[in-house]
Design an enzyme around this catalytic site. Structure first.
Site, mmCIF file in Angstrom:
data_model
loop_
_atom_site.group_PDB
_atom_site.id
_atom_site.type_symbol
_atom_site.label_atom_id
_atom_site.label_comp_id
_atom_site.label_asym_id
_atom_site.label_seq_id
_atom_site.Cartn_x
_atom_site.Cartn_y
_atom_site.Cartn_z
ATOM 1 N N HIS A 53 115.890 44.653 88.564
ATOM 2 C CA HIS A 53 114.949 45.125 87.553
ATOM 3 C C HIS A 53 114.804 46.634 87.675
ATOM 4 C CE1 HIS A 53 112.593 41.087 86.995
ATOM 5 N NE2 HIS A 53 113.439 41.277 85.992
ATOM 6 N N CYS A 58 105.685 44.948 90.744
ATOM 7 C CA CYS A 58 105.958 43.624 90.196
ATOM 8 C C CYS A 58 104.677 42.807 90.032
ATOM 9 C CB CYS A 58 106.925 42.872 91.105
ATOM 10 S SG CYS A 58 108.631 43.427 90.978
#
Length: 301
Positions: A196, A294
């Site tokens: 990511h 996150c």
């Protein structure tokens, strides 16, 4: 003069579960005035690693849900003491990765682009976050293409920087530009450890500017590295060692950066540039491939 608690925090750079930094004690670190930061989080009540969809996950190794909860609670307390508006979404049983709220969508100007996950193990998280956005009064756009929220779509100033290569479909970049009416700059990720964008690229100053970000060059292809050098000539370039403890998976309100305490050189570089730094250990959540950012979805009205 900073009070004794703030002096102690500045010296240690790490928040303990029993002592979060006091709110309103950041004047010595302030770079500029920033609006109240609003974030969405999800308690890791069901956290475990029971499957493997990224290189960090090792189901054969035991995880400690109680430790994950304790570390998350410390992060939650730090955000509250920094003056953030912290909201919570209910965790779903059977979805251990729902704690990674940043993947649940992208919210800009009161509009939420829902997440559409690549892996079936996380598929139900998208609708769950979408339902929360609707109940909270956001305008909701249902994603047509695979995107994993702020994991791969990060706002810097007026521009969205969008990652692809492992999770988010590049067609979702055009969709984000359409939904938000913003320029979207695509960045190609090439190292599977940094699957990511928010594991390899950190927004330090949401208002933008040459030194507004930090990144790990080796996580990107050559063309993307050239884009980053051109757009952010004064960026903080992070070492492999600091990136490997998910040091770039940090969260900043533009004045104070909450980061993994193991990323020591990164924290020192931030302090040299005038940022306040608060270390919060989320090493148990790192077993699932995520850290501070996150666990944090920014809600921009």
């Amino acid at each position: 003069m900073l009070d004794r608690g703030a002096r102690s925090l500045r010296r240690t750079g790490t928040a303990r579960p029993d002592r979060a930094p006091e709110a309103g004690k950041r004047t010595g670190w302030a770079r500029h005035a920033v609006p109240m930061t609003s974030v969405l989080m999800c308690r890791p009540e069901h956290f475990t690693v029971s499957y493997r969809i990224n290189p960090w996950m090792r189901p054969e190794q035991a995880t400690d849900t109680r430790l994950a909860l304790a570390q998350w609670e410390t992060l939650h307390a730090v955000y509250r003491d920094l003056g953030f508006d912290v909201r919570l979404v209910d965790p779903l049983p059977g979805y251990p990765d729902m704690v990674y709220a940043a993947n649940g969508g992208t919210v800009i100007d009161g509009t939420a682009l829902t997440a559409r996950f690549r892996h079936t193990e996380r598929a139900a998280e998208g609708p769950a976050y979408g339902a929360w956005f609707r109940a909270a009064g956001f305008a909701v756009h249902e994603a047509r293409h695979v995107n994993e929220g702020e994991g791969d779509l990060l706002l810097v100033g007026d521009t969205v920087y969008a990652g692809t290569g492992f999770r988010t479909d590049p067609r979702a970049h055009a969709e984000a530009a359409e939904v938000f009416g913003r320029e979207v700059v695509s960045l190609q990720l090439v190292d599977p450890r940094y699957y990511h964008l928010d594991t390899a690229f950190a927004v330090l100053d949401p208002a933008g500017g040459p030194g507004a970000v930090a990144y790990l060059p080796g996580a990107f292809d050559d063309a993307s590295q050239e884009v980053l050098r051109f757009r952010f000539p004064d960026a903080v370039v992070v070492s492999d060692d600091d990136a490997a403890v998910l040091g770039l998976n940090c969260f900043s309100d533009g004045r104070t950066v909450v980061h993994a305490p193991q990323a020591e050189k990164f924290a020192a570089d931030l302090a040299e540039r005038g940022f306040g730094t608060v270390g919060v250990d989320t090493s148990e959540l790192r077993r699932g491939g995520g850290g501070i950012k996150c666990a944090t979805l920014e809600l921009r009205s």
